[in-house]
Scaffold this active site. Structure first.
Site, mmCIF file in Angstrom:
data_model
loop_
_atom_site.group_PDB
_atom_site.id
_atom_site.type_symbol
_atom_site.label_atom_id
_atom_site.label_comp_id
_atom_site.label_asym_id
_atom_site.label_seq_id
_atom_site.Cartn_x
_atom_site.Cartn_y
_atom_site.Cartn_z
ATOM 1 N N ASN A 198 1.266 2.952 -1.923
ATOM 2 C CA ASN A 198 0.433 1.753 -1.793
ATOM 3 C C ASN A 198 -0.279 1.532 -3.139
ATOM 4 O O ASN A 198 -1.224 2.243 -3.471
ATOM 5 C CB ASN A 198 -0.579 1.994 -0.659
ATOM 6 C CG ASN A 198 -1.479 0.803 -0.417
ATOM 7 O OD1 ASN A 198 -1.402 -0.206 -1.130
ATOM 8 N ND2 ASN A 198 -2.335 0.912 0.568
ATOM 9 N N ARG A 229 4.132 -0.409 0.488
ATOM 10 C CA ARG A 229 3.333 -1.465 1.112
ATOM 11 C C ARG A 229 3.309 -2.660 0.169
ATOM 12 O O ARG A 229 2.900 -2.546 -0.985
ATOM 13 C CB ARG A 229 1.907 -0.978 1.343
ATOM 14 C CG ARG A 229 1.056 -2.071 1.905
ATOM 15 C CD ARG A 229 -0.405 -1.713 1.881
ATOM 16 N NE ARG A 229 -1.161 -2.834 2.422
ATOM 17 C CZ ARG A 229 -2.404 -3.101 2.077
ATOM 18 N NH1 ARG A 229 -3.038 -2.344 1.221
ATOM 19 N NH2 ARG A 229 -3.019 -4.134 2.590
ATOM 20 N N HIS A 247 -3.071 -7.574 6.647
ATOM 21 C CA HIS A 247 -3.411 -6.394 7.471
ATOM 22 C C HIS A 247 -2.479 -6.275 8.685
ATOM 23 O O HIS A 247 -2.839 -5.647 9.685
ATOM 24 C CB HIS A 247 -4.845 -6.456 8.027
ATOM 25 C CG HIS A 247 -5.930 -6.339 7.005
ATOM 26 N ND1 HIS A 247 -7.116 -7.029 7.107
ATOM 27 C CD2 HIS A 247 -6.020 -5.626 5.864
ATOM 28 C CE1 HIS A 247 -7.898 -6.731 6.094
ATOM 29 N NE2 HIS A 247 -7.256 -5.882 5.304
ATOM 30 N N ARG A 257 -15.904 -10.742 -0.462
ATOM 31 C CA ARG A 257 -15.305 -12.079 -0.291
ATOM 32 C C ARG A 257 -16.132 -12.898 0.702
ATOM 33 O O ARG A 257 -16.610 -12.355 1.700
ATOM 34 C CB ARG A 257 -13.875 -11.950 0.238
ATOM 35 C CG ARG A 257 -12.903 -11.426 -0.798
ATOM 36 C CD ARG A 257 -11.533 -11.173 -0.202
ATOM 37 N NE ARG A 257 -11.101 -9.823 -0.502
ATOM 38 C CZ ARG A 257 -10.179 -9.148 0.169
ATOM 39 N NH1 ARG A 257 -9.584 -9.696 1.198
ATOM 40 N NH2 ARG A 257 -9.863 -7.925 -0.195
ATOM 41 N N GLU A 264 -1.891 2.779 8.706
ATOM 42 C CA GLU A 264 -0.840 1.921 8.164
ATOM 43 C C GLU A 264 0.286 2.754 7.554
ATOM 44 O O GLU A 264 1.453 2.380 7.627
ATOM 45 C CB GLU A 264 -1.446 0.996 7.096
ATOM 46 C CG GLU A 264 -2.352 -0.065 7.689
ATOM 47 C CD GLU A 264 -3.399 -0.581 6.715
ATOM 48 O OE1 GLU A 264 -4.334 0.176 6.380
ATOM 49 O OE2 GLU A 264 -3.281 -1.734 6.283
#
Ligand code: AMP
Length: 400
Positions: free
Chosen positions: A10, A89, A178, A239, A384
């Site tokens: 990742n 990923r 996600h 964010r 994940e």
């Protein structure tokens, strides 16, 4: 014995996370991260057999050099012999990649082209693939996309209010992110309930540095809060999430900010950090609420939790039934305060958080946090990497 381990990679802009996993048994053999890549402070951390190690990587290490270091580590510990392939990923798969895909020249080109939709992520993900192809030239490389799970969303959920040609000609639509995490936790929830995944419906809240909420009906994503980019939806660490788009014109035309400034403000200076003026880390804010009774920290928490609750409540419009609500990600798994406040705003929906169960579900503990008379609410730690390893392994077996 046949090979049965997958290396999961990742890549972030200055980091490379990796795990060596045996997907069939969910065994995590090695995990690690190379951080501050491309700076003089680069280092690599590994955890193997319960032993943690950290080494500095002198001389401006890049992703390729970090992968060489990982190969060295695997060889030293004779872990390479079980390796069947590498799973990557990838953040944005657009509409083209709704399934795990073997890396080919065409796929690499596709990922590069999609960088126009996720410039911060896709190019660095591609760097990871190129470096891994060099390091593991004999192994199949598989890509698993963060957007893939959301490709089942209906048009009414993924189209925006913009003129249709922006979608038709330029692919401007909601994609969602996600996906691997939402898939993992909703599947786990169905297993916990003893219900077939294809017949169960959930709302999952992935709350970490980035946050997204997803409605999953009968095992398929039907709506999600992130959009074309990971900037959309609820308030996040740095964010803003959704704002009135008119604010952007106001900042540019009336307050004199450049478009680059606005981009930076919305992505890096807003959210928990921008509202609190304190930190993007939920722990710091929670600490200021609980220990210092800090007013701005309390307001930040209120805005954060209210927006999450509001999004969860809105997803009842996307579902025909609801088996439960799931909290996951660094904040969702650890912050009992966030879960408590979100739960309070969902009272009309029939949600009641049990204080003791909520407190018990911390630090990696999963479990039910709602009262017995409430809609089910659970904390389920995400994984994940396990999904990427499983999907990589399955594709490689299928291609044999
Ligand atoms: P993630 O992006 O899923 O790794 O989540 C990272 C975020 O989880 C951090 O920025 C923290 O804000 C949050 N987090 C981690 N541990 C805790 C905790 N014990 N309490 C509250 N928030 C936490």
């Amino acid at each position: 014995m046949s090979k049965n381990a997958v290396l999961v990679i990742n890549c972030g802009s200055s980091s490379l996370k990796f795990s060596l996993i045996k997907p069939e048994t969910s065994e995590l053999i090695v995990s690690g991260i190379a951080e501050r890549l491309l700076t003089k402070d680069a280092f690599i951390k590994t955890k193997y057999n319960g032993v943690k190690d950290q080494q500095s990587l002198s001389g401006n290490f890049d992703h390729e050099a970090a992968l060489e270091k990982i190969v060295e580590f695997l060889l030293e510990n004779k872990l390479d012999k079980d390796l069947v392939g590498v799973g990557h990923r990838i953040v944005h798969g657009g509409e083209a990649y709704s399934q795990p895909t073997l890396v080919t020249e065409e796929v690499k080109e596709g990922i590069e082209n999609l960088a126009k939709l996720a410039p911060l992520h896709n190019l660095v993900n591609l760097t990871g693939i190129l470096a891994s192809e060099k390091a593991f030239a004999d192994l199949p490389q598989v890509t698993v996309y963060d957007t893939a799970f959301h490709q089942t969303m209906p048009e009414k959920a993924y189209l925006t209010g913009l003129p249709y040609h922006f979608y038709k000609d330029h692919g401007v639509r909601n994609y969602g992110m996600h996906g691997t995490s939402h898939y993992f936790v909703t599947k786990q929830a169905a297993e916990m309930l003893g219900k077939p995944y294809e017949e169960s419906s959930f709302i999952s809240a992935h709350l970490g540095n980035g946050c997204s909420i997803t409605a999953v009906e009968n095992g398929r994503s039907v709506d999600t809060s992130m959009g074309l980019t990971p900037l959309a939806g609820v308030v996040m660490g740095t964010r803003s999430g959704d704002i009135d788009p008119g604010i952007i014109f106001h900042l540019v035309d009336k307050l004199g900010y450049s478009v680059d400034d606005v981009n930076r403000i919305l992505n890096k200076e807003s959210g928990l950090l921008g509202i609190s003026g304190m930190s993007n880390d939920c722990r710091t804010i929670e600490d200021a609420v609980v220990n210092d009774n800090d007013e701005r920290a309390n307001l930040t928490m209120d805005i954060f939790c209210y927006r999450i609750a509001k999004t969860i409540a809105s997803y009842t419009a996307a579902l025909t039934h609801l088996d439960g609500i799931i909290f996951t990600g660094g904040i969702g798994e650890n912050s009992n305060l966030v879960r408590e406040r979100v739960g309070k705003s969902l009272k009309l929906l029939g949600v009641e958080i049990d204080p003791e169960r909520n407190l018990a579900a911390r630090f990696g503990n999963s479990g039910k946090i709602s009262t017995d008379s409430s809609h089910n609410c659970w904390v389920i730690p995400t994984n994940e990497e396990q999904v990427i390893a499983e999907q990589t392994f399955a594709l490689i077996q299928q291609e044999k």
